[in-house]
Write an enzyme that holds these catalytic residues in place. Structure first.
Site, PDB file in Angstrom:
ATOM      1  CB  CYS A   2      -4.996  14.693   0.012  1.00  0.00           C
ATOM      2  SG  CYS A   2      -5.731  13.416   0.973  1.00  0.00           S
ATOM      3  NE  ARG A  27      -8.975  14.231   4.628  1.00  0.00           N
ATOM      4  CZ  ARG A  27     -10.028  13.934   3.894  1.00  0.00           C
ATOM      5  NH1 ARG A  27      -9.868  13.426   2.705  1.00  0.00           N
ATOM      6  NH2 ARG A  27     -11.236  14.119   4.353  1.00  0.00           N
ATOM      7  CD1 TRP A  75      -0.680  10.992  -2.367  1.00  0.00           C
ATOM      8  CD2 TRP A  75      -2.670  10.404  -3.213  1.00  0.00           C
ATOM      9  NE1 TRP A  75      -0.645   9.644  -2.618  1.00  0.00           N
ATOM     10  CE2 TRP A  75      -1.852   9.252  -3.147  1.00  0.00           C
ATOM     11  CE3 TRP A  75      -3.956  10.286  -3.710  1.00  0.00           C
ATOM     12  CZ2 TRP A  75      -2.285   8.006  -3.556  1.00  0.00           C
ATOM     13  CZ3 TRP A  75      -4.402   9.043  -4.117  1.00  0.00           C
ATOM     14  CH2 TRP A  75      -3.566   7.916  -4.041  1.00  0.00           C
ATOM     15  CG  ASN A  99      -9.070  18.068  -1.944  1.00  0.00           C
ATOM     16  OD1 ASN A  99      -7.904  18.408  -2.087  1.00  0.00           O
ATOM     17  ND2 ASN A  99      -9.611  17.833  -0.753  1.00  0.00           N
ATOM     18  N   GLY A 100      -9.679  16.661  -6.116  1.00  0.00           N
ATOM     19  CA  GLY A 100     -10.402  16.024  -7.206  1.00  0.00           C
ATOM     20  C   GLY A 100      -9.619  16.071  -8.504  1.00  0.00           C
ATOM     21  CD  GLU A 482      -7.351  -5.793   5.757  1.00  0.00           C
ATOM     22  OE1 GLU A 482      -7.047  -4.788   6.436  1.00  0.00           O
ATOM     23  OE2 GLU A 482      -7.677  -5.729   4.563  1.00  0.00           O
ATOM     24  CE  LYS A 486      -4.906  -2.856   7.386  1.00  0.00           C
ATOM     25  NZ  LYS A 486      -5.286  -2.798   5.988  1.00  0.00           N
ATOM     26  CD  GLU A 489      -2.827  -0.796   3.335  1.00  0.00           C
ATOM     27  OE1 GLU A 489      -3.649  -0.042   2.801  1.00  0.00           O
ATOM     28  OE2 GLU A 489      -3.040  -1.323   4.445  1.00  0.00           O
ATOM     29  CG  HIS A 505      -3.909 -25.019  -9.172  1.00  0.00           C
ATOM     30  ND1 HIS A 505      -4.196 -25.843 -10.244  1.00  0.00           N
ATOM     31  CD2 HIS A 505      -4.539 -25.569  -8.096  1.00  0.00           C
ATOM     32  CE1 HIS A 505      -4.980 -26.827  -9.835  1.00  0.00           C
ATOM     33  NE2 HIS A 505      -5.200 -26.691  -8.531  1.00  0.00           N
ATOM     34  CE  LYS A 604      -8.006   5.845   7.608  1.00  0.00           C
ATOM     35  NZ  LYS A 604      -7.665   4.457   7.950  1.00  0.00           N
TER      36      LYS A 604
END
Length: 609
Positions: A2, A27, A75, A99-100, A482, A486, A489, A505, A604
């Site tokens: 990361c 991050r 990460w 990274n990637g 949202e 939160k 998370e 339903h 992040k």
């Protein structure tokens, strides 16, 4: 991914590399490591699973020093979080951080094995080290070997390489993943984020897609993907807030929640007059483009996606313009029908979100009128590649769970709604009322923050809970989404969100006395409908937590806790009601004892697919 940090200097760079990694901890990552070339031209590599503190402890017992080096926080994408899988990866006298994702790594791995290379990790990155080593062994310079190696790679990467055969050099390159140079006095640096280097310089060069850089102590050279020598603009940053600290707050997330009144003032400053939205905030060509817009396509991920869903309600009910909203990772992999004169809008805190960036690249191949990005990072890839740009000016957001980025994105989207709406018959009086409401937003958010003590006490009811349900209607449904995001998370409570009218339903089957139900209930035209929905929950023994400006409509009882949110204009209610939900998730996480700023398994800035 990361985080990448690299340095070429006349002094020992180990401490600089470690400090850079610490500045990138926001991050999210699962291991850390560094490699330096010592005075005898030997590679010194140190790694640790877990936090950067583990790497520091390793260095305390087994020091490493050198004037050229690279470092990384990882990460996991290929292979578990282990010391063998941690970066840097080594091939004899070469070390690499990356990274990637190299998508064709399996094919390359087998070819390198056939040449006699032995792999010690499960990562795609080790392929890079061995591939460059093979080319250096064929007589190429480190730059030439890196250029030829990456021509074989499919995927996204930011790479930094050092080699003891070239002990005074560092080679770096990027494609689909950000990389920035930091320029010092007879020392130069590279990083995936300029924040990692603010302790050593304020002068930066933001590498373009496909760029390679040859870094030495006293000079640097940049080559484009065609191996041509190019010049890139040197940018001097003056924002001292980059070197962010928690100040008086226990966590970055709490600090960033409480920063929102001031941040929202910055977002609005220069973008509104007393009665109007100033369209120049979207760019010099915005007016001409907005004159032609007949529809909007929004693409984003995570929290930014929720902001887009709120905007859909505004676009269609206020601006009278059709609006589609889609998760970027889905959008990029399907055939899309593009109505004529559609504005393509991306939303991203970092401006480097891999799926959103890829979606923009796909959109450029389609018949969109133009592209607009709403972003918080001025030098990011999305900003550079979009036709129009709206900067939110939220400042560095360190906590992984986004807070101030979300509310500033909502402000930007409402300004866009007004700008487009005035071309579709939005009256001057309605625009004036909406602008006045936006001007009052910082104060309204300040009042919402006064609920902190009440919400802290309320959070205790979630201490032993494992599931929660969030409800909203109309434009408040994405706000409920949202809120649920939160909570899951940072507290690791499984939280779902539903339109309140959907209870019958399916979700009612989940409701019992052990399931907290959080309702977003401002006084609007759907209030009575919502009350009926919540009565269904009460009848089944559910514990209700209602955020409302009509506290009398929901009398407190053993089964109902009402948090009295002050009344605000309907157009800014989504921003205001977001605040207590952010505070709820924060305090529940404290009660649960989780890592608020760096929740497990999350990063992040999601710069891989």
């Amino acid at each position: 991914m990361c985080g990448i940090v690299g340095a070429v200097a006349s002094r020992n760079v180990t401490a600089i590399l470690v400090e850079g990694l610490m500045r990138l901890e926001y991050r999210g990552y699962d291991s850390a490591g560094l490699a330096v070339i010592d005075t005898e031209n030997n590679l010194q590599i140190r790694k640790a699973v877990g936090k950067v503190k583990g790497l520091v402890d390793n260095l305390d017992t087994n020091p490493a020093s050198g004037s050229v080096g690279i470092a990384h926080t990882r990460w996991a994408t290929h292979g578990k979080p282990t010391e063998k899988n941690a970066h840097p990866h080594q091939s004899n006298d070469i070390a690499v951080v990356h990274n990637g994702i190299i998508e064709n790594h399996a094919e390359l791995r087998q070819a390198l094995k056939n040449q006699g290379y032995v792999f010690v990790s499960e990562t795609d990155t080790e392929v890079i080290a061995h591939q460059i080593h093979a080319l250096v062994n064929n007589g190429l310079s480190l730059l030439e070997a890196t250029q030829q190696a990456v021509a074989l790679f499919e995927g996204a990467y930011a790479i930094a390489v050092v080699n003891t055969k070239f002990p005074d050099e560092l080679i770096a390159c990027r494609s689909g993943s950000p990389l920035v140079l930091g320029l010092g006095i007879e020392e130069n640096f590279v990083a995936s984020d300029q924040m990692a280097l603010r302790q050593v310089t304020d002068r930066f060069v933001f590498l373009e897609e496909g760029d390679f850089v040859h870094l030495e102590r006293k000079k640097f050279s940049i080559f484009n993907g065609d191996k041509e020598l190019v010049e890139r603009k040197v940018v001097q940053l003056t924002d001292k807030a980059e070197a962010a600290s928690k100040g008086e707050y226990r966590h970055y997330m709490l600090k960033e929640i409480f920063e929102q009144p001031e941040v929202l003032k910055r977002t609005l400053q220069g973008r509104i007059s007393k009665h109007h939205v100033l369209e120049e905030a979207f760019g010099t060509e915005a007016k001409a483009i907005f004159d032609r817009v007949k529809g909007v396509q929004i693409v984003a991920c995570g929290t930014s996606y929720h902001a887009g869903l709120v905007a859909k309600y505004w676009m269609e009910s206020i601006a009278n313009i059709p609006c589609q909203v889609e998760v970027a990772s889905e959008y990029r992999y399907r055939k899309v029908f593009v109505p004529k004169d559609t504005l393509f809008v991306t939303i991203s805190q970092s401006g480097e979100t891999a799926d959103t960036l890829a979606a923009l690249k796909e959109a450029k191949k389609s018949d969109y009128l133009a592209s607009l990005v709403i972003c918080n990072a001025p030098s990011s890839s999305l900003v550079r590649e979009s036709d129009l740009v709206f900067m939110t000016h939220a400042g560095p957001e360190i906590g992984v769970a986004s807070t101030k980025a979300f509310t500033t994105q909502l402000v930007a989207l409402q300004l866009l709604t007004i700008a487009l709406g005035r071309r579709q018959g939005l009256s001057e009086s309605v625009e004036s009322d909406m602008v006045s409401a936006l001007a009052s937003l910082p104060e309204a958010v300040s009042k919402a923050l006064l609920l902190d003590d009440v919400i802290k006490k309320t959070s205790e009811a979630f201490a032993d809970k494992h599931h929660a349900l969030f409800l909203g209607r109309g434009v408040e449904y994405p706000v409920a989404m949202e809120g649920a995001l939160k909570l899951k998370e940072i507290s690791y409570i499984h939280a779902e969100s539903y339109p309140a009218g959907e209870l019958k339903h399916g979700p009612l089957a989940l409701v019992d006395s052990d399931m907290p139900i959080v309702a977003v209930a401002p006084n609007n035209e759907l209030m009575e409908k919502l009350k009926s929905n919540l009565e269904e929950v009460q009848a089944r023994g559910g514990k209700l937590f209602v955020f409302s400006d009509q506290a009398d409509a929901f009398p407190n009882s053993d089964d109902v806790t009402v948090i009295d949110v002050h009344s605000v204009p309907e157009t800014i209610a989504p921003m205001v009601y977001t605040i207590p939900l952010q505070l709820l998730s924060y305090h529940v996480a404290i009660v649960k004892g989780t890592d608020v700023d760096q929740p497990r398994n999350l990063a992040k800035s999601v710069t891989v697919e």
